[in-house]
Design a protein around this motif. Structure first.
Motif, short mmCIF file in Angstrom:
data_model
loop_
_atom_site.label_atom_id
_atom_site.label_comp_id
_atom_site.label_asym_id
_atom_site.label_seq_id
_atom_site.Cartn_x
_atom_site.Cartn_y
_atom_site.Cartn_z
N ASP A 158 0.81 -1.22 0.00
CA ASP A 158 0.00 0.00 0.00
C ASP A 158 0.84 1.27 0.00
N LEU A 159 2.17 1.15 0.07
CA LEU A 159 3.02 2.33 0.05
C LEU A 159 3.11 2.88 -1.37
N PRO A 160 3.23 4.20 -1.52
CA PRO A 160 3.40 4.78 -2.86
C PRO A 160 4.67 4.25 -3.52
N ALA A 161 4.68 4.20 -4.84
CA ALA A 161 5.83 3.70 -5.59
C ALA A 161 7.07 4.54 -5.32
N THR A 162 6.88 5.86 -5.12
CA THR A 162 8.03 6.73 -4.87
C THR A 162 8.70 6.38 -3.54
N VAL A 163 7.90 6.03 -2.54
CA VAL A 163 8.45 5.65 -1.23
C VAL A 163 9.20 4.33 -1.34
N LYS A 164 8.63 3.37 -2.05
CA LYS A 164 9.30 2.08 -2.23
C LYS A 164 10.65 2.28 -2.91
N LYS A 165 10.69 3.15 -3.92
CA LYS A 165 11.94 3.38 -4.64
C LYS A 165 12.99 3.99 -3.73
N VAL A 166 12.58 4.93 -2.88
CA VAL A 166 13.52 5.57 -1.96
C VAL A 166 14.07 4.56 -0.97
N VAL A 167 13.20 3.74 -0.41
CA VAL A 167 13.64 2.76 0.59
C VAL A 167 14.63 1.77 -0.03
N LEU A 168 14.35 1.31 -1.24
CA LEU A 168 15.20 0.29 -1.86
C LEU A 168 16.43 0.88 -2.54
N SER A 169 16.25 1.97 -3.29
CA SER A 169 17.32 2.49 -4.14
C SER A 169 17.94 3.78 -3.64
N GLY A 170 17.41 4.35 -2.55
CA GLY A 170 18.01 5.56 -1.99
C GLY A 170 17.45 6.82 -2.61
N ALA A 171 18.04 7.93 -2.19
CA ALA A 171 17.63 9.25 -2.67
C ALA A 171 18.87 10.00 -3.16
N PRO A 172 19.33 9.71 -4.37
CA PRO A 172 20.57 10.33 -4.88
C PRO A 172 20.47 11.86 -4.90
N GLY A 173 21.51 12.50 -4.41
CA GLY A 173 21.58 13.95 -4.43
C GLY A 173 20.79 14.65 -3.34
N LYS A 174 20.09 13.91 -2.50
CA LYS A 174 19.27 14.52 -1.46
C LYS A 174 19.93 14.29 -0.10
N THR A 175 20.05 15.36 0.68
CA THR A 175 20.62 15.27 2.02
C THR A 175 19.48 15.19 3.04
N LEU A 176 19.52 14.20 3.89
CA LEU A 176 18.48 13.99 4.89
C LEU A 176 19.00 14.31 6.28
N THR A 177 18.10 14.64 7.17
CA THR A 177 18.43 14.88 8.57
C THR A 177 18.03 13.68 9.40
N PHE A 178 19.01 13.05 10.03
CA PHE A 178 18.76 11.87 10.86
C PHE A 178 18.86 12.29 12.33
N GLN A 179 17.78 12.07 13.06
CA GLN A 179 17.72 12.47 14.46
C GLN A 179 17.86 11.24 15.35
N TYR A 180 18.66 11.37 16.39
CA TYR A 180 18.83 10.28 17.34
C TYR A 180 18.52 10.79 18.75
N ASP A 181 17.91 9.93 19.53
CA ASP A 181 17.47 10.32 20.87
C ASP A 181 17.57 9.09 21.78
N SER A 182 18.48 9.12 22.71
CA SER A 182 18.64 8.01 23.66
C SER A 182 18.91 8.59 25.04
N GLU A 183 19.13 7.70 25.99
CA GLU A 183 19.39 8.17 27.35
C GLU A 183 20.69 8.97 27.44
N ARG A 184 21.66 8.66 26.58
CA ARG A 184 22.96 9.34 26.67
C ARG A 184 23.16 10.39 25.59
#
Length: 254
Positions: A158-184
């Motif tokens: 049920d996911l859009p084709a664009t989302v499937k492509k990103v998950v499998l093949s990546g997002a060339p040329g696009k910079t993403l922000t990855f957030q991490y949150d833990s106890e430390r």
């Protein structure tokens, strides 16, 4: 002369750090590209270069503003004597560098990395991940979901084709922000995303474990090597022609 990509007059050669390696070349000629250029001019320049340097020569062409790229183009050509070992895929001098002379390469198949499409990503539809945990579940997946606006609990089908492509093949040329949150640790960093297929391929190439390699091969298929076209030899070896045919073409004949 040219020193580290910059051209200098011989009377004004810069002082060099002797503890570092440098690219140094002598300029033997300059050619102006016109609609009609004397056919003998490039040949004479190459001969002059060979007399001074032996088998190695370089041609440097700065791109004019009218060209798509303003990056200088640098090509190196080796005109050394040909040897039999250059036409053998059992020799490192002849074997294709990308497939090591096998003629085939293992590539990750999108069909093999996916399980039951009724499962979501968090339920383990991506087989190399299984049910994601740790860093993938806490950082990678939530960041992808925010960036591309999808729900991690949605069934894969049920996911859009664009989302499937990103998950499998990546997002060339696009910079993403990855957030991490833990106890430390709390924070964020920016990075690209190569996709599941590249991740599996990279693990396969870099691992020193035979068991891990065998496990990852379950998600891969053998394809003709794109560099040599399955002919198992280096491009330099395949560029040598006899009556218009390379040794790879001759071997393919009945």
């Amino acid at each position: 002369m040219r020193v580290d990509g910059e051209t200098y007059d011989l009377a004004q050669v810069p002082k060099l750090n002797r503890r570092q390696n440098h690219d140094i070349a002598v300029v033997v000629d300059r050619l102006v590209v016109r609609r009609r250029i004397a056919r003998g001019s490039p040949t004479r320049s190459r001969r002059r270069s060979r007399r001074r340097t032996g088998p190695w020569s370089w041609c440097t062409a700065p791109s004019p503003p009218s060209f798509p790229s303003a990056t200088p183009v640098r090509r190196a050509a080796c005109r050394s004597e040909l040897e039999p070992r250059q036409f053998s895929f059992n020799s490192p001098f002849g074997a294709c560098p990308d497939c090591s002379g096998l003629g085939t390469r293992r590539e990750v198949s999108p069909d093999l990395v996916l399980g039951d499409p009724s499962l979501s990503i968090l339920e383990g539809v991506i087989l190399p991940w299984g049910e994601p945990s740790g860093y993938v579940r806490k950082v990678i997946l939530p960041s992808l979901a925010r960036a591309f606006k999808f729900d991690l609990n949605t069934p894969w089908r049920d996911l859009p084709a664009t989302v499937k492509k990103v998950v499998l093949s990546g997002a060339p040329g696009k910079t993403l922000t990855f957030q991490y949150d833990s106890e430390r640790w709390h924070g964020a960093y920016e990075s690209g995303w190569d996709g599941v297929l590249k991740h599996v391929e990279r693990r396969y190439r870099e691992t020193a474990s035979d068991s891990v390699r065998e496990q990852l091969e379950e998600y891969m298929i053998e394809q003709p090597c794109p560099t040599c076209g399955g002919k198992r030899l280096r491009p330099e070896s395949l560029s040598v022609l006899l009556h218009g045919k390379s040794i790879g073409d001759v071997v393919d004949l009945p």
